[in-house]
Design a protein around this motif. Sequence first.
Motif, PDB file in Angstrom:
ATOM      1  N   ILE A  20       0.920  -1.444   0.098  1.00  0.00           N
ATOM      2  CA  ILE A  20      -0.072  -0.071  -0.182  1.00  0.00           C
ATOM      3  C   ILE A  20       1.074   0.821  -0.071  1.00  0.00           C
ATOM      4  N   GLU A  22       1.435   3.642  -2.159  1.00  0.00           N
ATOM      5  CA  GLU A  22       1.076   4.627  -2.952  1.00  0.00           C
ATOM      6  C   GLU A  22       0.267   5.056  -2.248  1.00  0.00           C
ATOM      7  N   LYS A  23      -0.425   4.378  -0.720  1.00  0.00           N
ATOM      8  CA  LYS A  23      -1.083   4.938  -0.129  1.00  0.00           C
ATOM      9  C   LYS A  23      -0.515   6.247   1.090  1.00  0.00           C
TER      10      LYS A  23
END
Length: 77
Positions: A20, A22-23
């Motif tokens: 994750i 990209e978060k």
Amino acid sequence: MPMTLNRVSVPVIVDEEKCIAEKGCTVCVDVCPLDLLAINLLNGKAYMKYDECWYCMPCEADCPTGAVHVSIPYLLR
Ligand code: SF4
Ligand code: SF4
């Protein structure tokens, strides 16, 4: 340090389905004492940038989604 861009296999594999980054997660990048991991800006996922692993394992242990797998060489087990 040897770059891994063209390597087919490296000891630390990141499951891109689980990562994750990209978060905003950078846990594995931050905990590696050798700065071997990085975020691939093309796909927003973590990957092993330099193949110089010490097999100390916090990248695998601390990843919140279990995306990191470290393959420990047989002779080090
Ligand atoms: S700790 Fe896990 S989820 Fe976070 S960037 Fe690394 S591989 Fe991705
Ligand atoms: S096992 Fe240790 S040296 Fe290897 S990538 Fe993970 S944190 Fe870095």
